[in-house]
Design an enzyme around this catalytic site. Sequence first.
Site, PDB file in Angstrom:
ATOM      1  N   CYS A 380       0.839  -1.204   0.000  1.00 58.27           N
ATOM      2  CA  CYS A 380       0.000   0.000   0.000  1.00 58.27           C
ATOM      3  C   CYS A 380       0.875   1.256   0.000  1.00 58.27           C
ATOM      4  O   CYS A 380       1.425   1.614  -1.026  1.00 58.27           O
ATOM      5  CB  CYS A 380      -0.980  -0.054   1.175  1.00 58.27           C
ATOM      6  SG  CYS A 380      -2.481   0.882   0.831  1.00 58.27           S
ATOM      7  N   HIS A 514      -3.736  -5.033   0.536  1.00 62.70           N
ATOM      8  CA  HIS A 514      -3.150  -5.588   1.756  1.00 62.70           C
ATOM      9  C   HIS A 514      -3.223  -7.113   1.746  1.00 62.70           C
ATOM     10  O   HIS A 514      -4.161  -7.693   2.318  1.00 62.70           O
ATOM     11  CB  HIS A 514      -3.875  -5.038   2.993  1.00 62.70           C
ATOM     12  CG  HIS A 514      -3.581  -3.605   3.239  1.00 62.70           C
ATOM     13  ND1 HIS A 514      -2.486  -3.185   3.961  1.00 62.70           N
ATOM     14  CD2 HIS A 514      -4.219  -2.484   2.846  1.00 62.70           C
ATOM     15  CE1 HIS A 514      -2.472  -1.868   4.000  1.00 62.70           C
ATOM     16  NE2 HIS A 514      -3.511  -1.420   3.337  1.00 62.70           N
ATOM     17  N   GLU A 516      -1.624  -9.218   3.393  1.00 63.95           N
ATOM     18  CA  GLU A 516      -1.463  -9.827   4.722  1.00 63.95           C
ATOM     19  C   GLU A 516      -2.804 -10.186   5.355  1.00 63.95           C
ATOM     20  O   GLU A 516      -2.875 -11.075   6.200  1.00 63.95           O
ATOM     21  CB  GLU A 516      -0.653  -8.898   5.645  1.00 63.95           C
ATOM     22  CG  GLU A 516      -1.346  -7.624   6.114  1.00 63.95           C
ATOM     23  CD  GLU A 516      -1.223  -6.441   5.156  1.00 63.95           C
ATOM     24  OE1 GLU A 516      -1.005  -6.679   3.946  1.00 63.95           O
ATOM     25  OE2 GLU A 516      -1.378  -5.284   5.591  1.00 63.95           O
TER      26      GLU A 516
HETATM   27  N1  GLN Z   1      -1.867   6.815   2.988  1.00 65.22           N
HETATM   28  C1  GLN Z   1      -2.017   6.075   1.790  1.00 65.22           C
HETATM   29  C2  GLN Z   1      -3.391   6.255   1.178  1.00 65.22           C
HETATM   30  O1  GLN Z   1      -4.308   6.678   1.827  1.00 65.22           O
HETATM   31  C3  GLN Z   1      -1.728   4.586   2.000  1.00 65.22           C
HETATM   32  C4  GLN Z   1      -2.705   3.919   2.888  1.00 65.22           C
HETATM   33  C5  GLN Z   1      -2.243   2.575   3.378  1.00 65.22           C
HETATM   34  O2  GLN Z   1      -1.064   2.268   3.331  1.00 65.22           O
HETATM   35  N2  GLN Z   1      -3.147   1.765   3.889  1.00 65.22           N
HETATM   36  O3  GLN Z   1      -3.570   5.949   0.018  1.00 65.22           O
END
Ligand code: GLN
Length: 542
Positions: A380, A514, A516
Site C-alpha cells: 500500500c 493488503h 497480509e
Molecule cells: N496513505 C495512503 C493512502 O491513503 C496509503 C494507505 C495505506 O497504506 N493503507 O492511500
Amino acid sequence: MTRFIFITGGVVSSLGKGLCSASLGALLQARGYKVRLRKLDPYLNVDPGTMSPYQHGEVYVTDDGAETDLDLGHYERFTGVASRQSDSVTTGRIYSNVIAKERRGDYLGGTVQVIPHVTDAIKEFIQSDIQDEDFILCEIGGTVGDIESLPFLEAIRQLGNELGHERALYMHLTLIPFISAAGELKTKPTQHSVKELLGLGIQPDILMCRIDRPLPASDRRKIALFCNVREEKVIPALDVDTIYQVPISYHDEGLDREVLKHFKLPVDKEPDLQRWYDIVERVRRPEGEVTIAIVGKYIQLKDAYKSLSEALEHGGIANNVHVKLDWIDSEIFEREDVVNHLEHVDGILVPGGFGERGAEGKIQAVKFARERKVPYFGICFGMQMAVIEAARNIVGLEGASSSEFGETKHPVVGLMTEWVKGNEVQKRTERGDKGGTMRLGAYPCALKPGTRAEEIYHARTIEERHRHRYEVNINYKKQLEGAGLTFCGMSPDGVLPEMVEYHDHPWFIGVQFHPELKSKPHDPHPLFTSFVAAAVRQSRLV
Ligand code: GLN
C-alpha cells in the site's frame, strides 16, 4: 439450531480474548461444526477506521469493506471463515442506527431508552445474518466493569434468558496472577470479576483462567466454589510459546468437551487436531532464519501490524525458516545512514501507512533495496513510496511526491475522486468524511502475463483487500515503465494500478492492496511465501 457462546473478559485487558475465541472456534470446527465469530466493541467510534493504530492496533478490513477490530483477523486466520460487515459492531454504530430510526419516527413517539431500544438493537445484531451455522461465538470487547460495556452485557443476559441454557453459554476469561513476593497464585481478582458479572445477572458457565504456571487442584477447587462453576469448567489457559499451540492446549484442558457437554452434544469422538500439531512442529523446529526489516511508523505498538507479522510468520512456515523481524522507525533515516541499519537484512518491507511523517525515510529504504538488490516488498503506502522513488531517482522527476503530503509538481500518487465498485460509482472529495470513505474491501486485479506477479499467483485475475485513499497516478505509467517499473497488476478496467515490479531485481514488488489480511497459517499467502523464499536466497548470498 444455532447456539450462541458469549465471551467476556475480566480483571485486566489484553488477556488474549480474541485468540481464546478464535481457538474455541477452531476446536468446534475440528469437531465438524460450522462456526462464525463476532466482535462487539463498547467504544463510541462507529468503527475503528478513524482510530490511531497506536491506540487500537491494526484496522482489519473484510472482503465486504468493513473496517474492523484486529481480533477479526485472528478469527479468520484460525477458522478460515471470511469475516463480514455483520461480524463487527460498536456502541457508536448501534447508537447511530437507533438515533437514525428515532429521527425517521420509527419509534412512533415513544421515549427512546438504553433498555429496551439499545439492547434490542444489540440483540438484533447478534442474531442477524445467520445461515446454517451451528455456533455463533460473540466476543464482548473491553473488561467487565467498564461503563461502556453495560448495554452489551445486559443484551447478552436477556438473550441468554430468551434462548435458554441449551442454546447459550457464557464464557469468562480472567487472570490468576502469581505474586512473587508471597510466592502464591491469587484467585481473588477472578472472584471479584465473576461477582461483578453476577451483579449484572450473568452466571458464567465456563471460566478460562490465564495463568503463567500450572493451576494447583486446591486453587481450582477454590475458584469453582466461590464462582459457582463446576471444577471441570474452570479451565487453565497457560502461557504458550506459539499461538498455534493455543487450540491444542485448550483441548488438552477440556475446553471443547465442556462446551459440548453444556449443550448436551456428543463428546465421545476426539477432534482431529493434526493440522495444528503440524504447524506447531514447523514453528518450533525451523531449518534456518532470515531477517526482514519492517520500515514503518507505528512500530512501538506491534499490534499496529498484527496481520503483517502473522503473514510473515506464515511465509516462514511455508519455507521452513524462522522469520526474525527487525522493526525500524523510518524517521531514523533522516538522521542516520540507511546502510548501517539495512546492510545485514535479507529483505525489506515497507508496510501501509498514512501521512508525511517518516515518508522520506521510507523512500530511502526503497532506494537502498532497489540499488543493492535486496528483496523489497512494498504494501500500500510501501508501493506508493516505491513509485515516488522511481519517479525521482530513475525518471528524474524532481520533487515527485504524493498529493497526500500537499501540493506537488509531479503527483505520481494522487487522490482518486471517482472509481467503480461493482456497478456503483464511488465518489470522494479532499474535504469529505474521514470515516469509511477510503477504497475499502475486495477488488479484482488483472495480472500481466509473463510477470513475476503472475508467476507467484498462478492466476490471471486475483482479488485482494484494500484500504487507502490515494492511488498511483496512471498518467505517469509510461514514464515509470520506461524506467523499468512494470505495472504488473491493474484493475480490470485498466484505470487503477494495483501492482508494480522490477524485472532486473531479485524480488521487488509493490502492491496497492493488503495481502497480509488474507494469509493463514494453513494457507500462507503466495506473495509472503515468495518474498520469504527470496529472503532465504538473499541470506545465502551474504
Ligand atoms: N496513505 C495512503 C493512502 O491513503 C496509503 C494507505 C495505506 O497504506 N493503507 O492511500
